[in-house]
Design an enzyme around this catalytic site. Structure first.
Site, PDB file in Angstrom:
ATOM      1  N   ARG A   1       0.826  -1.220   0.000  1.00 49.66           N
ATOM      2  CA  ARG A   1       0.000   0.000   0.000  1.00 49.66           C
ATOM      3  C   ARG A   1       0.862   1.273   0.000  1.00 49.66           C
ATOM      4  NH1 ARG A   1      -3.937  -0.482   4.859  1.00 49.66           N
ATOM      5  NH2 ARG A   1      -2.169  -1.607   5.752  1.00 49.66           N
TER       6      ARG A   1
ATOM      7  N   LYS B   1      -0.973   4.503  -0.887  1.00 49.41           N
ATOM      8  CA  LYS B   1      -1.816   5.026   0.202  1.00 49.41           C
ATOM      9  C   LYS B   1      -0.996   5.886   1.159  1.00 49.41           C
ATOM     10  CE  LYS B   1      -4.185   3.398   4.375  1.00 49.41           C
ATOM     11  NZ  LYS B   1      -5.467   4.132   4.260  1.00 49.41           N
TER      12      LYS B   1
ATOM     13  N   LYS C   1     -20.383   4.238  -7.338  1.00 47.73           N
ATOM     14  CA  LYS C   1     -19.784   2.940  -7.654  1.00 47.73           C
ATOM     15  C   LYS C   1     -19.493   2.800  -9.152  1.00 47.73           C
ATOM     16  CE  LYS C   1     -19.931   1.239  -3.467  1.00 47.73           C
ATOM     17  NZ  LYS C   1     -20.795   0.129  -3.065  1.00 47.73           N
TER      18      LYS C   1
ATOM     19  N   GLU D   1     -17.208   0.712  17.187  1.00 46.88           N
ATOM     20  CA  GLU D   1     -16.533  -0.367  16.465  1.00 46.88           C
ATOM     21  C   GLU D   1     -15.005  -0.333  16.562  1.00 46.88           C
ATOM     22  OE1 GLU D   1     -18.033  -0.526  12.442  1.00 46.88           O
ATOM     23  OE2 GLU D   1     -20.097  -0.212  13.094  1.00 46.88           O
TER      24      GLU D   1
ATOM     25  N   CYS E   1      -8.349   1.594   1.152  1.00 45.71           N
ATOM     26  CA  CYS E   1      -8.179   0.215   0.719  1.00 45.71           C
ATOM     27  C   CYS E   1      -8.983  -0.711   1.630  1.00 45.71           C
ATOM     28  CB  CYS E   1      -6.709  -0.195   0.760  1.00 45.71           C
ATOM     29  SG  CYS E   1      -5.640   0.838  -0.271  1.00 45.71           S
TER      30      CYS E   1
ATOM     31  N   HIS F   1     -16.391  11.673   3.448  1.00 45.41           N
ATOM     32  CA  HIS F   1     -15.228  11.390   2.612  1.00 45.41           C
ATOM     33  C   HIS F   1     -14.418  12.649   2.322  1.00 45.41           C
ATOM     34  CE1 HIS F   1     -15.968   7.201   2.175  1.00 45.41           C
ATOM     35  NE2 HIS F   1     -17.169   7.381   1.686  1.00 45.41           N
TER      36      HIS F   1
ATOM     37  N   CYS G   1     -22.011   8.276   6.054  1.00 44.88           N
ATOM     38  CA  CYS G   1     -21.411   6.943   6.174  1.00 44.88           C
ATOM     39  C   CYS G   1     -20.673   6.886   7.502  1.00 44.88           C
ATOM     40  CB  CYS G   1     -20.471   6.703   4.979  1.00 44.88           C
ATOM     41  SG  CYS G   1     -20.126   4.966   4.620  1.00 44.88           S
TER      42      CYS G   1
END
EC number: 2.1.1.14
Length: 763
Positions: free
Chosen positions: A16, A19, A117, A490, A522, A700, A732
């Site tokens: 990655r 990233k 998407k 979470e 990712c 985002h 989200c």
């Protein structure tokens, strides 16, 4: 000589690297030159891998710093006015990133471009924005520079372009409505300029991606193909028209007759079209057969495939090319580091690097004979047989449970109108209740603890203690912010799918099987190889602990069966509907245990529900029938007083609203901040019957939305949906954000809800 090639390679790097370089640059910790050098080194490494595997061409332009559609918007100067970009000027790096994220190290922050998407994948692209007075101009030199890079390395570059019709199709009109096809002639002029430049660079072939040819196209778009491609017939390289993700079907003759030199088809998703295309394709054109799966990671049955390819090769000779079905963007980079995987399961797999080798084996078998690759074919034969006969893929008790499913298991006890009253009495929520989608920032401390647990440096008991401390902190923060329905944040979950995969039978997880979702984001899809069963409780202890810390309702958080299916690498030896039913039954047990533990709000996330929709409308009903049924089986065993939520994001839902309503979730939360509540128009016109939470905070983007901005979005929502059925929430989960962004944004969200509540009470 038959050509072996791929349509694209994963960009992120085996570790990655892209990233980390991107995020370092965005945070101001590294310079532009460092980012660009990382990108250059990755491109060279990936090209060299293809060269070493015996491939004949390397795709150039498949690499992107964020997204390939955004790259084309930069190439054509399709920059929305709010970014204040001078028409015709070079689109600089930070304008590019502001379009993607709303913010960059330089330049004024602005609302980022909409994210959605890419066909039926979990990859997200930046939606081009078109205005009636739109003009196009060559505004980026990146593609040409990368061609020179490849040539300097002694490679044979094949530039990759998204075709003009697909580019227009993927975009949205802004302002006064108009037909996007009105822009085609101006856009074609820039395409012609690009092709001429590539020809001058000595490029022999250009890959022209037109995946919309596998969709149900309106007649005016089909006609546009016939008008457009003759206009590109001048001074240019040869064109390989590239389709993927499905069957050409009624567009087959159209694609075969376009004035291009080659046609690529997906012979994995639609193997039945291979011979038909060969029949229709002109006698001088190349047929590129996409026979290595670019979407899944099971090893190819090479001998079975050769049985089909050899007659075609006898017929077409060097005009038969071998390729990946689509870009390998959608699979992990390399299987080699996955030493932790069970050896038998590992032998069934092929990541991107291994797929390159499979292509070379097939090429050699065709051109030199099977004897030249006898050892490789023998290995393939053994692997196929081992997997087919493995006892680990099927379990009798799970098959029995599937057979015992009844229709009553997919129905709630009472209709929504009755349930809603009972839930309100039990929960006592205010008008416009506020909540979040589930996850909160995954801090360095959380990630370090998880890594220490996996390496054995931290005991399970110590890890649980640290995670409980994080849950307590998140609950306290939410109470201080004034949110109405809380989540536990979470912290124990690495990923919303991988977490459950680690706790369910039938799954395996990888150490480094990363796949790009968008930008620097990712994901690590698990491998769903066998029958699915729940070993035991997966979330109950965490959620009940969180509920013990507050008097406010605490949501139980689960990932739904369709999303578990879509966001995994799924077994291909049985129908996807059967695998989804197994997931639904496992999740149903978890839902019922949460309810028995006193949790009265349970969210079953289905962000991939729309993504799983087949690309052809003729196939929609079959998918929607089993997808809706599986969600309802997972969710419908609870009492009326238990409130079921679901979440969907970054997709177009308006054409499947009857199916979304059929899910019968009490509350659905959706992404609407970037699209300015556009999605709600369809929900309003459909008269969506249940409660809905349109997102008012674009998670985002690092930008913190102002209170007034959120109030205006909520007012638009209240014009479409009765306020008594409206919730207030982000788009989200907040996993990827930082607390200094999240807290002020959520504080503004709560304030916005309070202001609108007060305004509604006055009226």
């Amino acid at each position: 000589m038959t050509i072996a090639h791929i349509l694209g390679f994963p960009r992120i790097g085996a570790q990655r690297e892209l990233k980390w370089a991107l995020e370092s640059y965005w945070r101001g910790k590294s310079e532009r030159e460092g980012l660009l050098e990382t990108a250059r080194a990755l491109r060279e490494r990936h090209w060299r891998l293809q060269q070493a595997a015996g491939l004949d061409q390397v795709p150039v332009g498949d690499f992107s710093l964020y997204d390939q559609v955004l790259d084309h918007s930069a190439l054509f100067g399709t920059v929305p006015p709010r970014f204040a970009h001078p028409q015709g000027a070079e689109v600089d790096l930070d304008t590019y990133f502001r379009m993607a994220r709303g913010r960059a190290p330089t330049g004024k922050p602005a609302a980022a471009c909409e994210l959605t998407k890419w066909f039926d994948t979990n990859y997200h692209y930046l939606v081009p924005e078109f205005h009636r007075d739109q003009s196009f101009a060559l505004s980026s030199q990146t593609l040409f520079a990368q061609v020179e890079e490849a040539k300097a390395l002694g490679l044979n570059p094949r530039p990759v372009l998204i075709g003009p019709l697909t580019y227009l199709w993927l975009g949205k009109t802004k302002g006064k409505p108009f037909d996007r096809l009105e822009l085609l002639d101006d856009l074609l002029a820039v395409y012609a300029e690009v092709l001429k430049r590539l020809r001058a660079q000595g490029v022999e072939w250009v890959q022209m991606d037109e995946p919309i040819l596998v969709l149900d196209l309106p007649n005016d778009w089909r006609r546009a193909f016939e008008l457009a491609y003759p206009q590109l017939a001048g001074d240019r390289p040869r064109l390989l028209l590239t389709t993927y993700f499905g069957e050409l079907a009624d567009n087959l003759q159209l694609a075969c007759h376009l004035p291009v030199e080659g046609l690529h088809i997906d012979a994995v998703r639609a193997p039945q079209q291979l011979e038909r295309v060969a029949d229709w394709l002109g006698g001088h054109k190349v047929l590129s057969a996409g026979i290595i799966d670019g979407r899944n990671l099971w090893r190819t049955d090479l001998e079975s495939l050769l049985d089909r390819l050899e007659p075609l090769y006898d017929r077409l000779g060097k005009r038969l090319w071998l390729g990946s079905s689509c870009s390998l963007l959608h699979v992990p980079v390399d299987l080699a580091p996955e030493s932790d995987l069970d050896p038998e399961l590992r032998s069934w797999l092929a990541f991107a690097v291994q797929k390159l080798s499979e292509l070379n084996i097939l090429k050699r078998a065709l051109t030199e004979g099977r004897s030249a690759v006898a050892e490789a074919l023998g290995s393939s034969r053994t692997t196929v047989a081992t997997r087919r006969n493995s006892a680990r893929t099927r379990r009798a008790e799970i098959r029995a449970a599937m057979s015992a499913v009844t229709e009553s298991m997919s129905r709630r006890q009472s209709p929504y109108s009755q349930r809603a009253a009972l839930q309100q009495a039990a929960l006592g929520l205010p008008l416009l209740p506020t909540t979040t989608i589930g996850s909160f920032p995954q801090t360095p401390e959380i990630r370090a603890a998880r890594h220490a647990l996996k390496t054995g440096a931290l005991s399970s008991e110590a890890y649980q203690g640290q995670m409980r401390a994080k849950i307590k902190e998140v609950v306290e923060r939410q109470e201080a912010l004034g949110l109405d329905v809380l989540v536990h944040g979470e912290p124990e979950r690495s990923d919303m799918v991988e977490y459950f995969a680690e706790l369910l039978e039938g799954f395996a997880v990888t150490r480094n099987g990363w796949v790009q979702s968008y930008g620097s984001r990712c994901v690590k899809p698990p491998i769903l190889f066998g029958d699915v069963a729940r070993r035991g409780s997966m979330t109950v202890d965490w959620i009940t602990y969180a509920q013990s810390l507050t008097q406010r309702p605490m949501k139980g958080m689960l990932t739904g069966p369709v999303t578990m299916l879509q966001w995994s690498f799924v077994r291909d030896d049985q129908p996807r509907s059967a695998t989804c039913l197994q997931l639904a039954l496992a999740l149903r047990d978890e839902v019922l245990e949460l309810e028995r533990a006193g949790i009265r709000v349970i969210q079953i996330d289905e962000p991939a529900f729309r993504e799983g929709l087949p690309l052809r409308r003729a196939d929609w009903d079959g998918y929607l029938d089993w997808a809706v049924r599986c969600f309802r089986i997972a969710s419908s065993g609870v009492e009326d007083q238990t409130q079921i939520h679901t979440h969907m994001c970054y997709s177009e839902f308006n054409d499947i609203l009857p199916a979304i309503a059929a899910l019968d979730a009490d509350v659905i939360t959706i992404e609407t901040a970037r699209s300015n509540m556009e999605l709600l128009d369809g929900f309003a016109e459909f008269n969506y019957p249940n409660a809905i939470g349109p997102g008012v905070y674009d998670i985002h983007s690092p930008n913190v939305p102002e209170v007034e901005q959120m109030v205006e979005l909520l007012k638009k929502a209240a014009e479409r949906i009765p306020p008594e059925r409206l919730w207030v929430n982000p788009d989200c989960g907040l996993k990827t954000r930082q607390w200094p962004e999240v807290e002020p944004a959520l504080r503004n969200l709560v304030t916005a809800a309070q202001r609108l509540r007060a305004a509604l009470r006055k009226h």
